[in-house]
Design a protein around this motif. Sequence first.
Motif, PDB file in Angstrom:
ATOM      1  N   HIS A   1       0.842  -1.203   0.000  1.00 58.34           N
ATOM      2  CA  HIS A   1       0.000   0.000   0.000  1.00 58.34           C
ATOM      3  C   HIS A   1       0.876   1.253   0.000  1.00 58.34           C
ATOM      4  O   HIS A   1       0.648   2.196  -0.772  1.00 58.34           O
ATOM      5  CB  HIS A   1      -0.924  -0.021   1.218  1.00 58.34           C
TER       6      HIS A   1
ATOM      7  N   PRO B   1      -4.459   3.191  -4.365  1.00 55.46           N
ATOM      8  CA  PRO B   1      -4.638   1.762  -4.116  1.00 55.46           C
ATOM      9  C   PRO B   1      -6.083   1.432  -3.730  1.00 55.46           C
ATOM     10  O   PRO B   1      -6.662   2.087  -2.863  1.00 55.46           O
ATOM     11  CB  PRO B   1      -3.692   1.477  -2.943  1.00 55.46           C
TER      12      PRO B   1
ATOM     13  N   VAL C   1      -7.869  -1.521  -1.998  1.00 56.88           N
ATOM     14  CA  VAL C   1      -7.565  -2.719  -1.229  1.00 56.88           C
ATOM     15  C   VAL C   1      -8.806  -3.606  -1.206  1.00 56.88           C
ATOM     16  O   VAL C   1      -9.866  -3.207  -0.721  1.00 56.88           O
ATOM     17  CB  VAL C   1      -7.137  -2.379   0.208  1.00 56.88           C
TER      18      VAL C   1
ATOM     19  N   ALA D   1      -7.157  -3.668   6.195  1.00 57.41           N
ATOM     20  CA  ALA D   1      -7.195  -2.568   5.225  1.00 57.41           C
ATOM     21  C   ALA D   1      -7.320  -1.226   5.935  1.00 57.41           C
ATOM     22  O   ALA D   1      -6.650  -0.250   5.580  1.00 57.41           O
ATOM     23  CB  ALA D   1      -8.349  -2.771   4.258  1.00 57.41           C
TER      24      ALA D   1
ATOM     25  N   ALA E   1      -6.188   2.578   4.307  1.00 58.90           N
ATOM     26  CA  ALA E   1      -6.701   2.498   2.935  1.00 58.90           C
ATOM     27  C   ALA E   1      -7.858   3.471   2.751  1.00 58.90           C
ATOM     28  O   ALA E   1      -8.812   3.482   3.537  1.00 58.90           O
ATOM     29  CB  ALA E   1      -7.152   1.082   2.628  1.00 58.90           C
TER      30      ALA E   1
END
Length: 256
Positions: free
Chosen positions: A150, A160, A162, A173, A178
């Motif tokens: 990440h 990104p 996830v 995550a 994220a």
Amino acid sequence: MNDGVELAPAVQSILDSADDRPGGAERVSVDARSLDEAFAAADADGRVPVIAEVKPTSPTTEGERTEDPVALAEAMVRGGAAALSVLTEPTHFGGSVENLERVRAAVDVPVLRKDFLLRTEHLDVAESDVALLIARFLETDEADSLEAMHAAALERGFQPLVEVHTRAELERAVSVDAEYIGVNNRDLAELVVDLGTFEDLAPHAPDHVTLVAESGIGNPEDVRRMRDAGADALLVGSAIMADGDVEANTRELVSA
């Protein structure tokens, strides 16, 4: 990389193939098109934010689309797709980096690279606006953990996404901060699809996270169900790539 759970043979074959593929020779630097802006523009226009997937074939579907990927991508955008996903896995999905590069050059919406990325050098194979990181396969190796992948994706300019399937994966995550989390309704251990997966996990995601519902979305009713459950956007492949007019298929879903 799979919590000790035996994967479906098709998935294990994909994973083995991905592990054997080399990474890029030089580190990429991406000037990414904003996924947030694309989703906001769709919402403002009365469209459901859909990431439409250019997927020539798949181990979980029958048949294939042989049209030029660029023509398919352009049709999806005309149909209202907020963003696109392009398969770059060559052996099982008929994808390629060339398809990704050609599609991204032809459209002005964000493009997700859909592949099994297992090491940081896999990020350096191609430029895209969004990179998929599958939590299930980035768990145990310290050098290429979800956290490391990440961070590496962000350093290169990717946004990104996830992908998770379980509460534990969702928590991981969230732990790496994220911003985009995709909930895959397909269990990669058995390839069983259950839209209830998203409904079960969505309430446990922080409000600031952008949630993307993935897999099993086949008609406008499914779209409404996922939106009612809290999906900010949807990733749809097979329902759009199925027989018929790709532009019309996309428009039907974004208009749900």
